[in-house]
Motif scaffolding. Structure first.
Motif, PDB file in Angstrom:
ATOM      1  N   UNK A   1      10.609  -7.085   1.208  1.00  0.00           N
ATOM      2  CA  UNK A   1      10.546  -5.636   1.007  1.00  0.00           C
ATOM      3  C   UNK A   1      10.478  -4.910   2.347  1.00  0.00           C
ATOM      4  N   UNK A   2       9.715  -5.467   3.277  1.00  0.00           N
ATOM      5  CA  UNK A   2       9.653  -4.893   4.623  1.00  0.00           C
ATOM      6  C   UNK A   2      11.022  -4.921   5.286  1.00  0.00           C
ATOM      7  N   UNK A   3      11.676  -6.072   5.220  1.00  0.00           N
ATOM      8  CA  UNK A   3      12.999  -6.208   5.833  1.00  0.00           C
ATOM      9  C   UNK A   3      14.014  -5.266   5.197  1.00  0.00           C
ATOM     10  N   UNK A   4      13.989  -5.136   3.880  1.00  0.00           N
ATOM     11  CA  UNK A   4      14.960  -4.294   3.186  1.00  0.00           C
ATOM     12  C   UNK A   4      14.781  -2.817   3.515  1.00  0.00           C
ATOM     13  N   UNK A   5      13.564  -2.448   3.935  1.00  0.00           N
ATOM     14  CA  UNK A   5      13.301  -1.057   4.312  1.00  0.00           C
ATOM     15  C   UNK A   5      13.477  -0.805   5.809  1.00  0.00           C
ATOM     16  N   UNK A   6      13.775  -1.872   6.548  1.00  0.00           N
ATOM     17  CA  UNK A   6      14.093  -1.693   7.960  1.00  0.00           C
ATOM     18  C   UNK A   6      12.988  -1.989   8.934  1.00  0.00           C
ATOM     19  N   UNK A   7      11.850  -2.502   8.457  1.00  0.00           N
ATOM     20  CA  UNK A   7      10.789  -2.901   9.375  1.00  0.00           C
ATOM     21  C   UNK A   7      10.884  -4.410   9.562  1.00  0.00           C
ATOM     22  N   UNK A   8      11.282  -4.823  10.754  1.00  0.00           N
ATOM     23  CA  UNK A   8      11.438  -6.243  11.076  1.00  0.00           C
ATOM     24  C   UNK A   8      10.141  -6.724  11.722  1.00  0.00           C
ATOM     25  N   UNK A   9       9.358  -7.540  11.032  1.00  0.00           N
ATOM     26  CA  UNK A   9       8.033  -7.910  11.544  1.00  0.00           C
ATOM     27  C   UNK A   9       8.110  -8.876  12.719  1.00  0.00           C
ATOM     28  N   UNK A  10       7.078  -8.813  13.544  1.00  0.00           N
ATOM     29  CA  UNK A  10       6.981  -9.721  14.685  1.00  0.00           C
ATOM     30  C   UNK A  10       6.149 -10.957  14.374  1.00  0.00           C
ATOM     31  N   UNK A  11       5.352 -10.899  13.297  1.00  0.00           N
ATOM     32  CA  UNK A  11       4.452 -12.011  12.980  1.00  0.00           C
ATOM     33  C   UNK A  11       3.871 -11.794  11.594  1.00  0.00           C
ATOM     34  N   UNK A  12       3.067 -12.748  11.152  1.00  0.00           N
ATOM     35  CA  UNK A  12       2.357 -12.657   9.887  1.00  0.00           C
ATOM     36  C   UNK A  12       0.867 -12.874  10.122  1.00  0.00           C
ATOM     37  N   UNK A  13       0.051 -12.073   9.436  1.00  0.00           N
ATOM     38  CA  UNK A  13      -1.376 -12.369   9.362  1.00  0.00           C
ATOM     39  C   UNK A  13      -1.849 -12.020   7.958  1.00  0.00           C
ATOM     40  N   UNK A  14      -3.133 -11.919   7.734  1.00  0.00           N
ATOM     41  CA  UNK A  14      -3.605 -11.869   6.352  1.00  0.00           C
ATOM     42  C   UNK A  14      -4.753 -10.894   6.151  1.00  0.00           C
TER      43      UNK A  14
ATOM     44  N   UNK B   1       0.812  -1.213   0.000  1.00  0.00           N
ATOM     45  CA  UNK B   1       0.000   0.000   0.000  1.00  0.00           C
ATOM     46  C   UNK B   1       0.854   1.277   0.000  1.00  0.00           C
ATOM     47  N   UNK B   2       0.272   2.395  -0.459  1.00  0.00           N
ATOM     48  CA  UNK B   2       1.031   3.629  -0.649  1.00  0.00           C
ATOM     49  C   UNK B   2       1.656   4.219   0.616  1.00  0.00           C
ATOM     50  N   UNK B   3       1.057   3.974   1.781  1.00  0.00           N
ATOM     51  CA  UNK B   3       1.558   4.604   3.005  1.00  0.00           C
ATOM     52  C   UNK B   3       2.408   3.662   3.855  1.00  0.00           C
ATOM     53  N   UNK B   4       2.920   2.618   3.234  1.00  0.00           N
ATOM     54  CA  UNK B   4       3.777   1.660   3.950  1.00  0.00           C
ATOM     55  C   UNK B   4       5.030   2.329   4.522  1.00  0.00           C
ATOM     56  N   UNK B   5       5.689   3.183   3.751  1.00  0.00           N
ATOM     57  CA  UNK B   5       6.980   3.738   4.182  1.00  0.00           C
ATOM     58  C   UNK B   5       6.836   4.654   5.392  1.00  0.00           C
ATOM     59  N   UNK B   6       5.673   5.280   5.570  1.00  0.00           N
ATOM     60  CA  UNK B   6       5.457   6.065   6.785  1.00  0.00           C
ATOM     61  C   UNK B   6       5.456   5.158   8.009  1.00  0.00           C
TER      62      UNK B   6
END
Length: 318
Positions: A155-168, A77-82
């Motif tokens: 893509x999340x990892x490469x931008x520096x957001x390390x996720x804690x989990x996955x959902x859908x 989505x467009x506002x991911x980087x924020x």
């Protein structure tokens, strides 16, 4: 007949041990988290972060004020980087990835993170994700779904957001056994817990899910996932009745309450036009309930313990 009886017996034993393993895992997790086995655990989880600026602002406010203790971001989505920038300023927050295979709004669309030629089965003729899960169920190919899920995580990892989990998002990764297979596999690959309810235990036999590529010991089923649906009028009184009933219904074990916060402003009204359910008024009502003293008092009085996916991740994978 004899061969059938042997097959049935072996299948029964396999499922019996799988279910026992699941229950043992749940009790073990509760104990490792420092709780008694009859503890009522709850994650107040906010979906759709990154969808819009309105949703981001409300989500950040809800995190900052302690109204939610978990959330997940829509990477395409467009506002991911924020959200990435916010997460870097608040590294201890529980933010996962809201794996996205659908794009439901009328005039506001997105496609995948992967190259479109690699995920044709989940894109429409304009290159957008389909608006409904039924299209994913009908068209999605396992390899293309798995590639896109991995691309969103990377893509999340490469931008520096390390996720804690996955959902859908919209439950799309659970559309078929093959898409569910991809979901469980990427969770294992990236060592991230996946959000999945006990309702899916029945499909966990080797005819539907290939466990040679999945570590069953890392699957933790949520006792119950609660979320407001579209069956009542969109007003504060109805909202409060629903959420009170949720808190009264929480049982021992791990539970998740899904919310969708946002501010009822011009941006979100335009995005959700002709789609009142999960629209701008809906999302602001979710925020108002969470901030209300009536909700928070009931949460305290029901002896409910709040936990995060990050805590669970450390127990499962550290």
């Amino acid at each position: 007949m004899k061969n059938f009886s042997i097959f049935f017996f072996k299948s029964f034993i396999c499922i019996f041990f799988l279910i026992n393993t699941i229950h043992s895992q749940e009790n073990n997790i509760l104990e490792k988290l420092g709780f008694e086995k009859d503890s009522k655990l709850l994650i107040i989880h906010n979906d759709d972060i990154g969808m819009s600026q309105s949703v981001n602002s409300a989500s950040f406010d809800a995190f900052d004020k302690g109204y939610i203790n978990s959330g997940s971001v829509m990477v395409p989505c467009p506002w991911f980087l924020e959200v990435v920038q916010y997460s870097k300023k608040n590294p201890n927050l529980d933010i996962g990835i809201h794996l996205t295979l659908t794009s439901e709004w009328k005039n506001y669309k997105w496609g995948g993170v992967s190259s479109s030629d690699k995920i044709k089965s989940i894109l429409d003729d304009k290159g957008h994700f389909y608006p409904e899960v039924s299209y994913v169920q009908k068209n999605a190919k396992y390899n293309e779904v798995k590639n896109e899920l991995e691309a969103q995580i990377n893509y999340s990892l490469s931008n520096g957001l390390i996720p804690t989990h996955l959902d859908t998002h919209m439950g799309a990764v659970r559309a078929t056994p093959k898409t569910l297979q991809a979901y469980l596999e990427v969770g294992n690959k990236f060592q991230l817990p996946v959000q999945i309810s006990e309702d899916y235990k029945s499909i966990l036999d080797n005819k539907l899910i290939d466990f040679t590529r999945i570590d069953k010991s890392k699957i933790l089923f949520v006792k119950k996932i609660y979320g407001k649906q579209d069956d009542t009028p969109i007003n504060y009184e109805e909202w409060m009745i629903f959420y009170k009933k949720v808190l009264d219904d929480i049982k021992p074990g791990l539970n998740v309450l899904l919310v969708h916060v946002g501010y009822d402003n011009d941006e979100l009204k335009a995005i959700t036009v002709d789609h009142p359910h999960w629209g701008s008024k809906w999302r602001e009502l979710d925020f108002k309930i969470l901030e209300s003293e009536e909700f928070r008092k009931r949460l305290r009085n029901r002896n409910i313990e709040l936990v995060t996916w990050n805590q669970i991740k450390k127990v499962l994978y550290d």
